[in-house]
Every structure is written in C-alpha cells, then in structure tokens.
Design an enzyme around this catalytic site. Structure first.
Site, PDB file in Angstrom:
ATOM      1  CE  LYS A 123      83.224  -5.705  56.295  1.00  0.00           C
ATOM      2  NZ  LYS A 123      83.264  -6.516  55.092  1.00  0.00           N
ATOM      3  CE  LYS A 297      90.475  -0.098  57.245  1.00  0.00           C
ATOM      4  NZ  LYS A 297      90.882  -0.031  55.847  1.00  0.00           N
ATOM      5  CE  LYS A 321      77.761  -7.209  59.174  1.00  0.00           C
ATOM      6  NZ  LYS A 321      77.499  -7.768  57.893  1.00  0.00           N
ATOM      7  CB  CYS A 439      39.716  -4.494  32.137  1.00  0.00           C
ATOM      8  SG  CYS A 439      40.524  -5.127  33.610  1.00  0.00           S
TER       9      CYS A 439
HETATM   10  O1  I6G Z   1      86.739  -6.098  54.444  1.00  0.00           O
HETATM   11  C1  I6G Z   1      87.133  -4.830  54.516  1.00  0.00           C
HETATM   12  C2  I6G Z   1      86.358  -3.837  53.989  1.00  0.00           C
HETATM   13  C3  I6G Z   1      86.760  -2.521  54.074  1.00  0.00           C
HETATM   14  C4  I6G Z   1      88.369  -4.530  55.134  1.00  0.00           C
HETATM   15  C5  I6G Z   1      88.785  -3.187  55.220  1.00  0.00           C
HETATM   16  C6  I6G Z   1      87.949  -2.190  54.673  1.00  0.00           C
HETATM   17  O2  I6G Z   1      88.387  -0.940  54.764  1.00  0.00           O
HETATM   18  C7  I6G Z   1      87.594   0.063  54.205  1.00  0.00           C
HETATM   19  N1  I6G Z   1      89.947  -2.887  55.787  1.00  0.00           N
HETATM   20  C8  I6G Z   1      90.696  -3.856  56.287  1.00  0.00           C
HETATM   21  C9  I6G Z   1      91.972  -3.506  56.935  1.00  0.00           C
HETATM   22  C10 I6G Z   1      90.308  -5.193  56.203  1.00  0.00           C
HETATM   23  N2  I6G Z   1      89.155  -5.520  55.630  1.00  0.00           N
HETATM   24  C11 I6G Z   1      91.132  -6.278  56.748  1.00  0.00           C
END
Ligand code: I6G
Length: 676
Positions: A123, A297, A321, A439
């Site tokens: 991400k 995914k 996260k 110093c």
């Molecule tokens: O915001 C995102 C970051 C990374 C993504 C994403 C992603 O895949 C590595 N993949 C999808 C399908 C979407 N947002 C909607």
C-alpha cells in the site's frame, strides 16, 4: 517541404531506442548504454525535431516536459469509477484472519476446503491516478478525485520518467491503468536538503510532495520534483481478454513496460497473508519509498467479480495497515546542542511519542533558519515523522492547535556550555560557538567521534564515560585516552575494575587501525569517511598528506578548494601536530600496504553489499578490508552489484540479490576473496 524518408526513419529509430533505454534505466534500473550515449541520442532527436517540427509526436521522449502552465485542471469523468480500498486497522494477525474469513464465507467455501489464493502487494503512500492508453499511447492521466470525477493531470504525469508514453508489444486498443504516483524517500530527502540550503520551504512528507507536484499547474515546475509510479490495477479495457488472476494481470502490465513493484507475492490462506505482512514490516525501513501497509486481493478475477463492491469499496481487497510513521506530539522545550565543530543545533524536546516503530523524545531542528521557516514554538503541537533509517524530524506545526502562550525560539548569544560567543559567519546557515577546544562540549564531541565505531572503534567508551573523562579533565584530546590506566578508570562512576580492564584492552586494540580511519577520527572539518578514504589512498602516508600544499591536495579526486583549505589549516595547527605525534608515540599505527594504486587493487571496480551477521569479523572490518582491496561497499542491492555477502539472518538484501540474479557469497567465500 516534405521530410526526407531517411530523416523520418532516423527519428522513428531514435524515438524507439530512447524509449527502450529510458525503460531500462528508469523502470528496470539496469541501463544497457552509458548516460553519455543516451544524452547523445536524445540531442540528435531534439535537433531533428527542431529542424522538422512535423516530426514531433506526443510519445517522443523529448516531449515529457514542455506544455504551457494551465489556468486550471479540467475535470475527467472516470468511465469505471476509481474505488478506494477498505482499510483494516488491526495491525496484528486479526486483520488477515478477518479478511480471509469474510472472503471464504462470501465465496461459499467451507472450513476444510483448500485455502483461498491472494495477490499480496504494497500500500504505497502516494496519490492514486488513472492512466489512459489508446493504441498504446498515453493520452490522459487523471487523479482519483471523488472516485467518479478526477482532474486531468496529463501534463504533469508525462514528466514522470517511469511512466511510458507508449506501451511495448501487442497492446489493447484501450487500456486504463490504475496506480500510485509517489516520491521516493531519497528524492524527498534530496529535495528538502536543497530547499533548506536555499532557505526555501520544505515538504512535510513524500506524499505531500507527490500530491503538490501532481497538482502543480506549471508542468515545468512539476518536473523539478522527481516523482515515480507503480501500476496495480485496471480501469476500462477494450480489445484484451483479461487473464484469470490479479498476479497474471500485473505480469501483463510489466510486459507492456509499466512499472510494477517487485515486492509482491501470491499467498494461500490467512497464515501466508500474515507472513507477507510480517516480512514487509521487517523490510519497511529499507524500502526506498513510504508505504502504510500491505494490500491483499483475491487472486482469481472471476471471484473478484462475484464478490463485487460494498458501497464504494471492493469486497475482494483490503489494505492491512502498519503502525504510523507520522504522529502528533507536543514540543516541551527547544534546547541547543554544541557539536564537534562548535555548530549549535536547536533540538526539539518532545513529549514521548511512538512513531515508525520507536519512541521519539527529541528531533533535530537543524538550524535557526529552519526553526523560523517551520515556525516551531515551545508549546506547539507538531507532526513528527520517522521513516526509513532517517532520524526523526519535526515535519510541520499544527497551527490550529497553537496556544497563545507558545514561545518562539531565539538562538542564544553565548554558548550554553562554555559561555563563549556564538557567531554566524556570513553565508553560513549554522551558528557556532567560538570556544574551540576550550569548550567542553566540543572536546567531548571530538573524543566521542574519535572513539566511534567507524573511526578508531574503541569498544566500551560510551557517551557517559566520555562525559566524565572530559568533565574531570582526565582527557582533553584523543591522545590523552592512551594514557588512561585501569586504576584511574576504575575510579569513575559506574566503572568496576573489570570494565576498566576491558576498556584498556579495547584502547590497546584500537591502536591497530587504517590510515583512512585515523584521518576520519581526527575530525578534520569537511573530511568525512569517503574523503578520508580518498586521501589515504591518494597520499599513501600521513607524512605526505601533512606536508601537502593546497594545490597538491586538490590533485586528489573530489578534493576542491574548500576541503583542501580545511585540511591544510588542520595540519598547520601546532596543537593538532602535537596530538598526532603523541598518538603515534602511543603506538597508533596502520599497515603501510593499505595504499595501493588502482591497478594493483584486485577488487577495483567491484560493488559489494554486506548483509546479515558475519562470524569471524564485524561488518565494518569486512568493509574496511574490501575497500582496501579497491571494492566499493554499498548499502543497497541493484543490478550493478557484483556480489552480495550474506551472513547469518540475512534479510531483504539477500532476497533482492536472488531476485536480480546477483552472485551471493557466504562468509567462507568472502574470506577466500579477501585472502586471494
Ligand atoms: O489504494 C491502493 C493501493 C494499492 C489500491 C490498490 C493497491 O494495490 C496494490 N488496489 C486497488 C484495487 C485499489 N486501491 C482500489
């Protein structure tokens, strides 16, 4: 006038070659030709296009920058909405299990059937965009906006070198590629360092850098902030049958020349999702870009279709996260630190905050200009950022939270340690205490530097001990260290006879060093590790270096007038000459064989990366010995790396070496290389 056929053919050939070599350089990080050759081809195409403007095509590599500043961005309606992805904030295994359980339930799999396959990706912490290719040529780039309508940012996206202006091979009639524009951490650091040096505002984080650059109306300005891009999905597609899985889809994007992040895998079941999460969390600091988690995914595209969407978010994907790399905290005080060269650095004392995996209590504010530019005041709520190996930074102030009694910082007029005047020379951003070795802080820093791991590496001589030695006036300069005995050391706070004896042994060991380390340890202004190495191999002996005039010094590679003057001034100073003579009399020495001309150096031109723990020598020792044989020791693996030496518990660098097909050596092979 008609363009001669041979000129037209040459322009086409040049465009194709430049696109290919740009792809090798920017996307694969594996250039096939030297930069100078690329530049020559580029100039030739530019000249042809200037002479025959009709030759200019939108996918020409010369046309990345050049558009006029816009009045405003035009709206773009996404033919297929750009969804955002659901975020799982439980950063533990619960996040992966919950997602897997939901998917299994929704596709109707019972408990004992085979595990679901997932495509695992990163991400990225950037800005989502959609790139539209028609007939393989980039015709439009748009931001996500509200998911239905974004903004046309084609001009700016064209300036991103990794984004192909034309796709390779057999391509669909229409292909919308979805992905993330980001600013790499090295580019972010470089950009901020330049801005700081010029007294201009800095970027809070790479994401703001990417967003600000993409939303810049003048593409010439956008091009000055280097951005990158990773593709991860599709929008509208015409004239291509989708493959069966997300992972195959990513392979297809790569084959068309689009950059797809290599940190991806296919996992089966929740445990493997978690293993990916853990593996990436472990590598996070070493990645050259910010991520805020990983993405899972469902790999089968027919199942993705079956699962569909929940209002705006796909049911078949989730972002899992990591802990945040930015947090808010309070500035409790702004104090100053006095460095080895007298530089006075303001430091923010912060209410402790957990960020980027560590508890942060201090952050450097660099210098008075930086404090003024960021307008950081005592009592302010600030954004603290800690990403990668970089030291924590105050990225910005939350002005809405400023209270009326927030106090601005003022640089002290006298040194808080020795009371000497603090001056700021014209043209310098740094204020300095003029106390020199009078110093205590500067003496302390000089000793600390001398003993540090990359200098004489005196094990056990920690900060607290240095402080005591200097405070009690037992040590005034590095040479005094070698006069310390067990009895004196054992009398210090928190020192028993045993640790005192150990320290004396460590001092003895430190006497055998290299000329480069010795030069670095002296703490000469402008002489860091790399310069020390250059000087050692260029001059060969300390005597030759100490007697060299500035002109002679400048004959060494990368030594300019400023560095040469600093070196000359250091060695002309009688006090420094005395300290050096005493160090040598105490037995500090280095092998004369250290210095060899490049031709005699068996590893000249080789780039080597060390990773993991070695048994028979430390990584620093291994680096020294490799460098002495002419090798370049690098911190990151690329196609240009010749060898990766993998010790125990080698991690991501070993993975990368295998991925790139770089030769991996174990410790025995390293020792053989050093002996040979
Ligand atoms: O915001 C995102 C970051 C990374 C993504 C994403 C992603 O895949 C590595 N993949 C999808 C399908 C979407 N947002 C909607």
């Amino acid at each position: 006038m008609a363009i001669p056929a041979d000129v037209r053919a040459r322009a086409t050939w040049l465009r194709e070659r430049l696109s290919w070599h740009g792809y090798r350089y920017y996307v694969l990080d594996d250039p096939e030709i030297p930069d100078a050759e690329y530049d020559r081809l580029f100039r030739e195409l530019q000249e042809l296009e200037t002479a025959h403007p009709e030759l200019i095509a939108p996918d020409s590599p010369t046309q990345r920058v050049g558009g006029k500043p816009l009045e405003a961005f035009m709206p773009v309606r996404h033919r297929i909405p750009m969804r955002s992805i659901r975020t799982e904030t439980d950063t533990g295994p619960g996040g992966a299990w919950a997602f897997d359980a939901q998917v299994r339930r929704e596709v109707g799999l019972s408990e004992d059937t085979v595990p679901v396959e997932y495509a695992c990706e990163l991400k990225f912490d950037g800005l989502a965009v959609s790139l539209r290719y028609e007939g393989g040529v980039l015709v439009q780039a748009a931001t996500r906006g509200d998911g239905e309508t974004g903004e046309d940012v084609t001009q700016n996206v064209r300036t991103i070198q990794v984004v192909p202006l034309r796709l390779q091979g057999a391509v669909p009639e229409v292909l919308e590629v979805r992905g993330e524009v980001y600013m790499s951490r090295p580019d972010f650091e470089r950009y901020n360092a330049r801005q700081r040096a010029a007294g201009l505002p800095t970027l809070v984080n790479p994401r703001n850098g990417a967003a600000g650059s993409i939303r810049q109306l003048d593409p010439n300005l956008a091009a000055k902030r280097p951005l990158s891009f990773f593709a991860y999905g599709l929008g509208e597609v015409q004239g291509w049958e989708l493959p069966a899985t997300q992972s195959a889809l990513l392979d297809a994007l790569m084959a068309w020349g689009l950059p797809v992040c290599g940190e991806r895998t296919v996992a089966r079941g929740a445990d493997e999702l978690m293993a990916f999460h853990r593996a990436i969390a472990g590598k996070r600091d070493a990645l050259p870009f910010d991520i805020d988690g990983v993405v899972y995914k469902v790999n089968r595209l027919d199942w993705q279709q079956q699962l569909g969407f929940r209002t705006r978010e796909p049911r078949w994907a989730v972002a899992h996260k990591f802990p945040a790399q930015e947090e808010l905290t309070l500035v409790e005080a702004i104090e100053v630190q006095v460095g080895r060269t007298g530089a006075i650095t303001p430091v923010a004392r912060l209410r402790p905050v957990f960020v980027g995996g560590v508890t942060v209590t201090n952050a450097t504010l660099h210098n008075a200009d930086e404090v003024a530019r960021k307008d950081v005041r005592v009592g302010d709520t600030v954004i603290v950022r800690r990403a990668g190996d970089v030291i924590p930074e105050v990225a910005g102030v939350v002005l809405e939270r400023r209270s009326l009694d927030a106090r601005p910082f003022a640089m002290p007029e006298t040194c808080p340690v020795c009371g000497s005047r603090v001056v700021r020379l014209e043209g310098e951003v740094v204020a300095r205490c003029i106390g020199g070795l009078y110093c205590r802080a500067q003496r302390q820093e000089a000793i600390r530097h001398f003993a540090s791991r990359r200098a004489l590496d005196i094990e056990g001589l920690g900060d607290k001990l240095v402080e005591q030695l200097v405070e009690r006036d037992l040590v005034r300069n590095p040479a005094d260290l070698y006069g310390l005995d067990v009895a004196t050391l054992a009398g210090l706070e928190r020192m028993g006879a045993k640790s005192a004896a150990k320290l004396v042994e460590a001092l003895e060991r430190s006497k055998t060093t290299t000329l480069a380390r010795f030069l670095y340890a002296l703490g000469i202004r402008e002489v860091g590790e790399a310069t020390a190495l250059t000087l050692a191999s260029h001059f060969g002996t300390l005597e030759a270096l100490m007697t060299a005039e500035e002109e002679r010094l400048q004959q060494a590679p990368d030594i300019g007038p400023v560095v040469a003057a600093a070196i000359r001034a250091f060695f002309q100073e009688p006090h420094n000459q005395q300290v050096i003579a005493r160090l040598r009399a105490a037995g500090v020495r280095w092998p004369e064989t250290e210095v060899k001309q490049a031709v005699e150096q068996p590893l000249a031109g080789k780039t080597i990366v060390l990773t993991g723990t070695l048994e028979s020598l430390t990584r620093d020792q291994a680096s020294d010995r490799l460098r002495a044989l002419g090798a370049k020791v690098s911190g990151s693996v690329s196609k240009k790396t010749d060898y990766v030496v993998a010790g125990r518990e080698a991690g991501s660098k070993l993975d990368k070496a295998r991925e790139l097909g770089v030769t991996v050596l174990d410790e025995a092979e390293l020792l053989a290389l050093l002996e040979a």
